[in-house]
Design a protein around this motif. Structure first.
Motif, short mmCIF file in Angstrom:
data_model
loop_
_atom_site.label_atom_id
_atom_site.label_comp_id
_atom_site.label_asym_id
_atom_site.label_seq_id
_atom_site.Cartn_x
_atom_site.Cartn_y
_atom_site.Cartn_z
N ALA A 73 -11.00 -5.23 -1.97
CA ALA A 73 -10.19 -4.28 -1.18
C ALA A 73 -10.97 -3.87 0.07
O ALA A 73 -10.41 -3.81 1.18
N ALA A 74 -12.26 -3.61 -0.08
CA ALA A 74 -13.09 -3.26 1.07
C ALA A 74 -13.18 -4.43 2.05
O ALA A 74 -13.11 -4.25 3.27
N PHE A 75 -13.32 -5.64 1.51
CA PHE A 75 -13.38 -6.83 2.36
C PHE A 75 -12.11 -6.97 3.20
O PHE A 75 -12.17 -7.17 4.41
N TRP A 76 -10.95 -6.88 2.55
CA TRP A 76 -9.70 -7.04 3.29
C TRP A 76 -9.47 -5.89 4.26
O TRP A 76 -8.96 -6.10 5.37
N SER A 77 -9.87 -4.69 3.90
CA SER A 77 -9.75 -3.56 4.83
C SER A 77 -10.61 -3.79 6.06
O SER A 77 -10.16 -3.57 7.19
N GLU A 78 -11.83 -4.21 5.84
CA GLU A 78 -12.74 -4.50 6.95
C GLU A 78 -12.19 -5.63 7.82
O GLU A 78 -12.18 -5.54 9.06
N VAL A 101 -3.80 2.59 9.04
CA VAL A 101 -2.65 1.86 8.49
C VAL A 101 -3.14 0.55 7.88
O VAL A 101 -2.74 0.17 6.77
N LEU A 102 -4.00 -0.15 8.59
CA LEU A 102 -4.53 -1.42 8.10
C LEU A 102 -5.40 -1.23 6.88
O LEU A 102 -5.30 -2.00 5.90
N VAL A 103 -6.26 -0.24 6.90
CA VAL A 103 -7.13 0.03 5.76
C VAL A 103 -6.29 0.37 4.53
O VAL A 103 -6.51 -0.18 3.44
N ALA A 104 -5.32 1.24 4.69
CA ALA A 104 -4.48 1.64 3.56
C ALA A 104 -3.65 0.47 3.03
O ALA A 104 -3.55 0.28 1.81
N THR A 105 -3.09 -0.31 3.93
CA THR A 105 -2.27 -1.45 3.51
C THR A 105 -3.10 -2.50 2.79
O THR A 105 -2.71 -2.97 1.71
N ALA A 106 -4.22 -2.87 3.37
CA ALA A 106 -5.08 -3.89 2.74
C ALA A 106 -5.59 -3.41 1.39
O ALA A 106 -5.61 -4.18 0.42
N THR A 107 -5.97 -2.15 1.32
CA THR A 107 -6.47 -1.60 0.05
C THR A 107 -5.37 -1.58 -1.00
O THR A 107 -5.57 -2.04 -2.13
N ALA A 108 -4.20 -1.08 -0.64
CA ALA A 108 -3.10 -0.98 -1.60
C ALA A 108 -2.67 -2.36 -2.09
O ALA A 108 -2.44 -2.55 -3.30
#
Length: 160
Positions: A112-117, A130-137
């Protein structure tokens, strides 16, 4: 320092993240309970500890303790929640279930951290949070699905 240079702390953080991702995937996609699993599991654990320790030392984004430090606390807790029951073999009838759940959440959180980053760096036009929340979720939802789908199949192989 230009945007293409990284300080030593950031480099250690990046390398430990990449190693944890590799070691974690090796553990996930290979037979459980073997010496191979144990060795790569320890390698994953060390890489994650280094990753989280360095995360607590990085303050560039907010200048103070921030939401990603809280994520590092959760990551450390899930890692310890997965490794401590293996050492203690307690609770006697539930330690393997704890190991399975916590270690899987540890690696789900890592990805999740990887995709958020990744999303926040390459698709910044859409807005950081928005990107951090979406990637994490999305990562957590996919991880939850596979964690639950495979749990009985994997744990039924062990008499614990």
């Amino acid at each position: 320092m230009n945007s293409y240079q990284m300080d030593p702390l950031g480099l250690v953080h990046l390398i430990s993240a990449l190693l944890a991702m590799i070691f974690g995937m090796v553990v996930i996609f290979n037979k459980k309970g073997t010496k191979f699993h144990i060795r790569f599991g320890y390698a994953y654990t060390v890489a994650m500890l280094v990753l989280n320790i360095t995360a607590f030392m990085i303050y560039k984004l907010f200048g103070t303790f921030g939401p990603f430090h809280i994520a590092a606390l959760i990551s450390t807790a899930s890692l310890l929640g997965g490794i401590i029951p293996v050492y203690l073999k307690k609770p006697e009838k539930g330690w393997l279930h704890l190991h399975y759940e916590f270690m899987n959440w540890s690696i789900i959180g890592l990805y999740a951290a990887f995709w958020s980053e990744t999303f926040s760096r390459f698709f910044s036009f859409a807005g950081f949070w928005v990107l951090v929340a979406t990637a994490t979720a999305m990562t957590l939802a996919i991880g939850f699905y596979f964690l639950k789908k495979k749990k009985d199949e994997i744990l039924s192989r062990f008499d614990v």
